[in-house]
Write a protein that holds these residues in place. Structure first.
Motif, PDB file in Angstrom:
ATOM      1  N   MET A 231      31.145  -4.053 -23.544  1.00 41.78           N
ATOM      2  CA  MET A 231      30.428  -4.509 -22.351  1.00 41.78           C
ATOM      3  C   MET A 231      28.932  -4.184 -22.425  1.00 41.78           C
ATOM      4  N   THR A 232      28.344  -4.553 -23.556  1.00 36.78           N
ATOM      5  CA  THR A 232      26.916  -4.365 -23.774  1.00 36.78           C
ATOM      6  C   THR A 232      26.403  -5.578 -24.532  1.00 36.78           C
ATOM      7  N   SER A 233      25.157  -5.552 -24.928  1.00 27.89           N
ATOM      8  CA  SER A 233      24.580  -6.690 -25.643  1.00 27.89           C
ATOM      9  C   SER A 233      24.710  -6.512 -27.156  1.00 27.89           C
ATOM     10  N   GLN A 234      24.663  -7.616 -27.869  1.00 28.16           N
ATOM     11  CA  GLN A 234      24.727  -7.571 -29.326  1.00 28.16           C
ATOM     12  C   GLN A 234      23.524  -6.818 -29.908  1.00 28.16           C
ATOM     13  N   PRO A 235      22.298  -7.027 -29.377  1.00 34.53           N
ATOM     14  CA  PRO A 235      21.173  -6.242 -29.903  1.00 34.53           C
ATOM     15  C   PRO A 235      21.351  -4.733 -29.706  1.00 34.53           C
ATOM     16  N   ALA A 236      21.968  -4.336 -28.602  1.00 30.15           N
ATOM     17  CA  ALA A 236      22.205  -2.901 -28.377  1.00 30.15           C
ATOM     18  C   ALA A 236      23.181  -2.347 -29.407  1.00 30.15           C
ATOM     19  N   VAL A 237      24.240  -3.095 -29.700  1.00 29.21           N
ATOM     20  CA  VAL A 237      25.216  -2.674 -30.712  1.00 29.21           C
ATOM     21  C   VAL A 237      24.540  -2.578 -32.074  1.00 29.21           C
ATOM     22  N   SER A 238      23.753  -3.570 -32.403  1.00 30.94           N
ATOM     23  CA  SER A 238      23.047  -3.581 -33.680  1.00 30.94           C
ATOM     24  C   SER A 238      22.099  -2.385 -33.796  1.00 30.94           C
ATOM     25  N   ALA A 239      21.399  -2.076 -32.715  1.00 31.93           N
ATOM     26  CA  ALA A 239      20.469  -0.942 -32.720  1.00 31.93           C
ATOM     27  C   ALA A 239      21.220   0.385 -32.885  1.00 31.93           C
ATOM     28  N   GLN A 240      22.375   0.508 -32.245  1.00 34.08           N
ATOM     29  CA  GLN A 240      23.164   1.734 -32.379  1.00 34.08           C
ATOM     30  C   GLN A 240      23.661   1.910 -33.811  1.00 34.08           C
ATOM     31  N   LEU A 241      24.086   0.819 -34.429  1.00 29.88           N
ATOM     32  CA  LEU A 241      24.528   0.901 -35.826  1.00 29.88           C
ATOM     33  C   LEU A 241      23.378   1.291 -36.745  1.00 29.88           C
ATOM     34  N   ARG A 242      22.209   0.685 -36.521  1.00 29.61           N
ATOM     35  CA  ARG A 242      21.039   1.032 -37.330  1.00 29.61           C
ATOM     36  C   ARG A 242      20.699   2.516 -37.174  1.00 29.61           C
ATOM     37  N   ALA A 243      20.742   3.010 -35.937  1.00 30.61           N
ATOM     38  CA  ALA A 243      20.443   4.424 -35.693  1.00 30.61           C
ATOM     39  C   ALA A 243      21.440   5.322 -36.421  1.00 30.61           C
ATOM     40  N   LEU A 244      22.717   4.954 -36.396  1.00 27.88           N
ATOM     41  CA  LEU A 244      23.734   5.740 -37.088  1.00 27.88           C
ATOM     42  C   LEU A 244      23.517   5.686 -38.596  1.00 27.88           C
ATOM     43  N   GLU A 245      23.240   4.502 -39.126  1.00 29.06           N
ATOM     44  CA  GLU A 245      22.982   4.367 -40.565  1.00 29.06           C
ATOM     45  C   GLU A 245      21.745   5.172 -40.969  1.00 29.06           C
ATOM     46  N   ASP A 246      20.719   5.139 -40.125  1.00 31.45           N
ATOM     47  CA  ASP A 246      19.520   5.924 -40.419  1.00 31.45           C
ATOM     48  C   ASP A 246      19.834   7.415 -40.428  1.00 31.45           C
ATOM     49  N   GLU A 247      20.645   7.844 -39.472  1.00 32.50           N
ATOM     50  CA  GLU A 247      20.967   9.267 -39.373  1.00 32.50           C
ATOM     51  C   GLU A 247      21.782   9.766 -40.564  1.00 32.50           C
ATOM     52  N   VAL A 248      22.774   8.971 -40.990  1.00 39.78           N
ATOM     53  CA  VAL A 248      23.603   9.410 -42.117  1.00 39.78           C
ATOM     54  C   VAL A 248      22.973   9.059 -43.460  1.00 39.78           C
ATOM     55  N   GLY A 249      21.952   8.199 -43.438  1.00 38.01           N
ATOM     56  CA  GLY A 249      21.246   7.839 -44.660  1.00 38.01           C
ATOM     57  C   GLY A 249      22.032   6.948 -45.598  1.00 38.01           C
ATOM     58  N   MET A 250      22.965   6.197 -45.041  1.00 39.51           N
ATOM     59  CA  MET A 250      23.791   5.300 -45.852  1.00 39.51           C
ATOM     60  C   MET A 250      24.037   3.998 -45.112  1.00 39.51           C
ATOM     61  N   LYS A 251      24.209   2.946 -45.870  1.00 40.04           N
ATOM     62  CA  LYS A 251      24.589   1.666 -45.305  1.00 40.04           C
ATOM     63  C   LYS A 251      26.096   1.717 -45.026  1.00 40.04           C
ATOM     64  N   LEU A 252      26.483   1.442 -43.789  1.00 45.81           N
ATOM     65  CA  LEU A 252      27.885   1.557 -43.398  1.00 45.81           C
ATOM     66  C   LEU A 252      28.614   0.219 -43.385  1.00 45.81           C
ATOM     67  N   PHE A 253      27.862  -0.861 -43.262  1.00 42.27           N
ATOM     68  CA  PHE A 253      28.455  -2.201 -43.217  1.00 42.27           C
ATOM     69  C   PHE A 253      27.707  -3.134 -44.154  1.00 42.27           C
ATOM     70  N   GLU A 254      28.450  -4.056 -44.724  1.00 45.67           N
ATOM     71  CA  GLU A 254      27.861  -5.210 -45.389  1.00 45.67           C
ATOM     72  C   GLU A 254      27.857  -6.308 -44.343  1.00 45.67           C
ATOM     73  N   ARG A 255      26.702  -6.863 -44.096  1.00 44.07           N
ATOM     74  CA  ARG A 255      26.606  -7.954 -43.134  1.00 44.07           C
ATOM     75  C   ARG A 255      26.779  -9.256 -43.890  1.00 44.07           C
ATOM     76  N   THR A 256      27.850  -9.983 -43.584  1.00 42.45           N
ATOM     77  CA  THR A 256      28.144 -11.242 -44.264  1.00 42.45           C
ATOM     78  C   THR A 256      28.155 -12.374 -43.253  1.00 42.45           C
ATOM     79  N   SER A 257      28.237 -13.600 -43.737  1.00 44.89           N
ATOM     80  CA  SER A 257      28.294 -14.753 -42.828  1.00 44.89           C
ATOM     81  C   SER A 257      29.607 -14.771 -42.048  1.00 44.89           C
ATOM     82  N   LYS A 258      30.606 -14.064 -42.539  1.00 43.24           N
ATOM     83  CA  LYS A 258      31.906 -14.017 -41.861  1.00 43.24           C
ATOM     84  C   LYS A 258      32.054 -12.798 -40.961  1.00 43.24           C
TER      85      LYS A 258
END
Length: 130
Positions: free
Chosen positions: A26-53
């Protein structure tokens, strides 16, 4: 590390898409994306591969998922135990809608107490004294 980042991470991992995860949270897609980026930045690793699917966990993401699931489950257990401890009246017990009531220790309490009936609403679940 913020707890809501872990919940967002797990929801995206389960849904496989940012938009569906955002709807579920129940939030926006940009908010979810920003939270994932913040988590990836914090752990210093890419957690997802973003694909067309959609979103696919990397090996680091799969490893974090196992840890995050344990942390979130432990938090649910703690909340259920706190609620069952009697610090709240049975009529006001509340849970986040993502918590599976059947996994809670207090669910067993409802099974043996005929005067208390669980009921659910969109954003919370509560027990009401019959």
């Amino acid at each position: 590390m913020e707890f809501y980042h872990l919940r967002t991470f797990l929801t995206v991992a389960d849904e496989g898409h940012l938009t569906r995860a955002a709807e579920k949270l129940m939030t926006s897609q940009p908010a979810v994306s920003a939270q994932l980026r913040a988590l990836e930045d914090e752990v210093g690793m890419k957690l997802f591969e973003r694909t067309s699917k959609g979103m696919v966990l990397t090996s680091a993401g799969r490893s974090l998922r196992e840890q995050a699931e344990r942390i979130v489950e432990a938090a649910k257990d703690f909340k259920c135990q706190a609620d069952a401890s009697g610090t709240r009246s049975p009529a006001s017990w509340c849970w986040d809608s993502t918590i599976d009531l059947k996994s809670c220790a207090s669910w067993r309490f409802w099974e043996i107490s005929p005067r208390i009936t669980p009921s659910c609403a969109t954003s919370f679940c509560a027990a009401a004294v019959a």
